[in-house]
Enzyme design. Structure first.
Site, PDB file in Angstrom:
ATOM      1  N   GLU A 177       9.015  -7.798  -3.416  1.00 57.72           N
ATOM      2  CA  GLU A 177       8.853  -9.015  -2.611  1.00 57.72           C
ATOM      3  C   GLU A 177       9.863  -9.082  -1.472  1.00 57.72           C
ATOM      4  OE1 GLU A 177       7.593 -12.655  -4.387  1.00 57.72           O
ATOM      5  OE2 GLU A 177       7.503 -11.702  -6.359  1.00 57.72           O
ATOM      6  N   GLY A 225      31.050   2.905 -23.349  1.00 57.64           N
ATOM      7  CA  GLY A 225      30.019   3.776 -23.917  1.00 57.64           C
ATOM      8  C   GLY A 225      28.909   2.996 -24.589  1.00 57.64           C
ATOM      9  N   ARG A 258      17.242 -11.735  12.423  1.00 60.42           N
ATOM     10  CA  ARG A 258      16.307 -12.161  13.464  1.00 60.42           C
ATOM     11  C   ARG A 258      16.299 -13.673  13.617  1.00 60.42           C
ATOM     12  NH1 ARG A 258      10.959  -8.406  12.162  1.00 60.42           N
ATOM     13  NH2 ARG A 258      11.647  -6.513  13.291  1.00 60.42           N
ATOM     14  N   THR A 305      12.561  -6.001   0.321  1.00 64.18           N
ATOM     15  CA  THR A 305      13.813  -5.329  -0.032  1.00 64.18           C
ATOM     16  C   THR A 305      15.006  -6.090   0.536  1.00 64.18           C
ATOM     17  OG1 THR A 305      13.802  -3.982   1.974  1.00 64.18           O
ATOM     18  CG2 THR A 305      12.649  -3.085   0.033  1.00 64.18           C
ATOM     19  N   GLU A 362       0.844  -1.189   0.000  1.00 66.93           N
ATOM     20  CA  GLU A 362       0.000   0.000   0.000  1.00 66.93           C
ATOM     21  C   GLU A 362       0.879   1.238   0.000  1.00 66.93           C
ATOM     22  OE1 GLU A 362      -2.782  -0.179   3.212  1.00 66.93           O
ATOM     23  OE2 GLU A 362      -3.646  -2.086   2.549  1.00 66.93           O
ATOM     24  N   PRO A 363       0.314   2.399  -0.285  1.00 66.00           N
ATOM     25  CA  PRO A 363       1.130   3.620  -0.305  1.00 66.00           C
ATOM     26  C   PRO A 363       1.917   3.843   0.985  1.00 66.00           C
ATOM     27  CG  PRO A 363      -0.997   4.050  -1.309  1.00 66.00           C
ATOM     28  CD  PRO A 363      -1.067   2.654  -0.757  1.00 66.00           C
ATOM     29  N   SER A 423       7.221  -2.568   3.061  1.00 64.03           N
ATOM     30  CA  SER A 423       7.930  -3.483   3.956  1.00 64.03           C
ATOM     31  C   SER A 423       7.246  -3.550   5.320  1.00 64.03           C
ATOM     32  CB  SER A 423       9.384  -3.019   4.122  1.00 64.03           C
ATOM     33  OG  SER A 423      10.071  -3.050   2.887  1.00 64.03           O
ATOM     34  N   ILE A 456      32.064  -2.903 -18.701  1.00 66.60           N
ATOM     35  CA  ILE A 456      32.902  -3.614 -19.667  1.00 66.60           C
ATOM     36  C   ILE A 456      32.602  -3.157 -21.094  1.00 66.60           C
ATOM     37  CG2 ILE A 456      33.319  -5.898 -20.698  1.00 66.60           C
ATOM     38  CD1 ILE A 456      33.099  -7.046 -17.833  1.00 66.60           C
ATOM     39  N   TRP A 492       1.752  -0.906  -6.362  1.00 65.07           N
ATOM     40  CA  TRP A 492       2.816  -1.788  -6.877  1.00 65.07           C
ATOM     41  C   TRP A 492       2.283  -3.170  -7.239  1.00 65.07           C
ATOM     42  CZ3 TRP A 492       5.634   2.014  -7.768  1.00 65.07           C
ATOM     43  CH2 TRP A 492       5.982   2.960  -6.809  1.00 65.07           C
TER      44      TRP A 492
END
Length: 408
Positions: free
Chosen positions: A388, A365, A400, A390, A131-132, A136, A362, A162
Site C-alpha cells: 500500500e 539467540g 511533493r 512503499t 501488476e507485475p 508503485s 534483546i 500481490w
C-alpha cells in the site's frame, strides 16, 4: 466536528478490551500454526465472524466513529495478536474501502455485504491494483477495460499481482485502464462478481512474513462485467475523464485516480497495523529483559538494553499519535495539506521494522528461533514498508506535498 481528545471514551475502551481479548485468546494461540501452514486461517475468521468482529456492521461502526479512532484502535489490537491472521481478518476491508471511496450508494449496499458473507458462510474480498510491471508506478498499469456499448458490458483483460485474497475471494475489485492516453488519471475500478467467467487465480506467493494471509496473482481473460459494475457509474467516469483531458491540455492540477483514492483512505489504518506489531514485539522484549538474567542480574539492569526499550516505546507512542492525528483529520474532513496520511504510514512502518529488529536483538539467540514470537513479528513487520505504498513512495508523496514540486 468531533472535539479532539487524547482519552478514549467508555465505549471505545470496551471495544478495545474486547478486541484485545479476542487477539489474546483466539489469534495468538493459533499464530505459529498458521504461519507454518501458510494457509488462510478459515476457522479463526469464522470465530471472528461468530463474535461479530468479521462483519460489515462492526467495521461500519468503527469507520463512522466521529473521533476517527475506531479503525486504528481496532487494527492495532488485532495486529497485536498476529499480523498474518489479522490481515486475513481485515484484508477484505481494502476492497470494501475501494467501493466506499469510489462507488454509488447502490453499489455500496449491493456489494459490500457480499464481501463478508455471514457467520455460517464466511466470504472474503480482494482489491486488485498492483501488476507485475506496475506496483508503485501505477501509470504503467496494463490491465485494460473496454466498454461494449451494445451489451452495456465492460471487457477486462490483464494480470494483477500481490492481491490479498486474490483468486479465493467472493468479490474482486479490479483497477483497470480505460483511457491509456491519460496515464494514471485514466483508471477506473470495477466489481467482478462471484463466479464470473475468465477470472482465475495465478501464482500463490510463498512469503517471508504474514504467511497466514493469502497473496496471489489474479488473471483476467475477457472478463465481462455489467455496466453497473463500474464503480461510480459511467456518467461520473465520463465527466472525470473529460476534466482530466482538459487539465492535461492546460497542464493543470492533478486528478486522483481510483487506486490512489483507496490507498489514501487506508494509509493511517496500515500505520495502526504496524503499531500493533511493534507494540507486541516491544512487550515480549520488555518481559524477557526483566526476567532473563546474565552475570547475576536481569539484563534490563544494563543501560544498553534499557535504553533500547526506552527508544522502542517512545517510537511506538509517536507512531500511534501520527496515526491518530491522520485518522481524526480524515473523519473530520480536513485535507492532508502536509501529507499527514503518508507521514503516519511511513513513520509507523519504519518503527515496526526497527522495533521488531531490536526485540530480536534483546532476546539474542532465543529471538532468532521460532520458539519465541519476535522472530515471526520481525518477518511480518517487513511488509509494512512495502505494501500500500512503499516507504520511498510515502517520502515522495510527502516531499511533493510540502514543496509543490514534481519531485521524481
Amino acid at each position: 466536528m468531533a472535539e479532539f481528545t487524547m482519552e478514549l471514551n467508555d465505549e471505545q475502551k470496551e471495544v478495545r478490551d474486547w478486541l484485545h481479548g479476542f487477539s489474546a485468546d483466539v489469534i495468538r494461540p493459533a499464530a505459529a500454526e498458521w504461519d507454518e501452514r501458510e494457509e488462510t486461517p478459515w476457522p479463526v475468521i469464522q470465530e471472528a465472524a461468530k463474535v461479530g468482529i468479521y462483519s460489515l456492521d462492526f467495521y461500519a461502526q468503527q469507520y463512522f466513529d466521529p473521533t476517527g479512532l475506531g479503525i486504528p484502535m481496532a487494527m492495532e489490537e488485532l495486529f497485536w495478536g498476529d499480523a498474518g491472521i489479522a490481515l486475513s481478518i481485515v484484508g477484505t476491508g481494502l476492497a470494501a474501502v475501494g467501493v466506499l471511496a469510489n462507488g454509488t450508494e447502490e453499489q455500496i449496499g449491493t456489494w459490500i455485504p457480499q464481501m463478508y458473507g455471514d457467520a455460517n458462510d464466511v466470504k472474503v474480498a480482494a482489491f486488485c491494483s498492483s501488476e507485475p510491471d506496475a506496483g508503485s508506478d501505477v501509470a504503467s498499469m496494463r490491465t485494460r477495460a473496454v466498454y461494449d456499448e451494445a451489451k452495456d458490458e465492460w471487457v477486462i483483460n490483464g494480470t494483477k499481482t500481490w492481491a490479498t485474497n486474490g483468486g479465493i475471494a467472493n468479490v474482486h475489485v479490479v483497477v483497470a485502464v480505460v483511457d491509456s492516453e491519460l496515464g494514471s488519471k485514466g483508471h477506473a475500478s470495477f466489481i467482478v462478481p462471484p463466479n464470473t467467467p475468465g477470472l482465475s487465480q495465478g501464482q500463490k506467493f510463498k512469503k517471508h512474513g504474514i504467511r497466514a494471509s493469502h497473496t496471489a496473482e489474479v488473471v483476467l481473460e475477457n472478463v465481462r462485467v455489467p455496466g453497473s459494475c463500474l464503480l461510480g457509474g459511467k456518467a461520473k467516469l465520463d465527466e472525470r475523464l473529460a476534466r482530466a483531458r482538459e487539465r492535461a491540455k492546460a497542464g493543470g492540477e492533478r486528478v486522483k485516480n481510483a487506486a490512489m483514492a483507496t490507498f489514501e483512505a487506508s494509509r493511517p489504518a496500515v500505520g495502526a497495523m504496524a503499531v500493533g506489531t511493534a507494540r507486541a514485539a516491544y512487550e515480549v522484549a520488555l518481559d524477557y529483559a526483566k526476567t532473563r538474567e546474565q552475570f547475576g542480574r536481569p539484563i534490563i539492569d544494563n543501560q544498553g538494553v534499557a535504553f533500547q526499550l526506552a527508544d522502542m516505546r517512545t517510537s511506538i507512542d509517536a507512531a500511534r499519535l501520527l496515526v491518530w492525528r491522520a485518522s481524526w483529520m480524515a473523519v473530520n474532513g480536513k485535507q492532508f495539506t502536509a501529507a499527514e496520511g503518508s507521514m503516519s504510514k511511513l513513520f509507523a512502518s519504519e518503527t515496526a521494522k526497527t522495533v521488531t529488529a531490536q526485540a530480536v536483538q534483546i532476546l539474542g539467540g532465543n529471538g532468532y528461533t521460532r520458539e519465541y514470537p519476535v522472530e515471526r513479528m520481525h518477518r511480518d513487520a517487513a511488509i509494512y514498508t512495502i505494501f500500500e505504498g512503499t516507504s520511498e513512495i510515502q517520502r515522495l508523496v510527502i516531499a511533493r506535498t510540502l514543496s509543490g514540486m514534481p519531485i521524481r
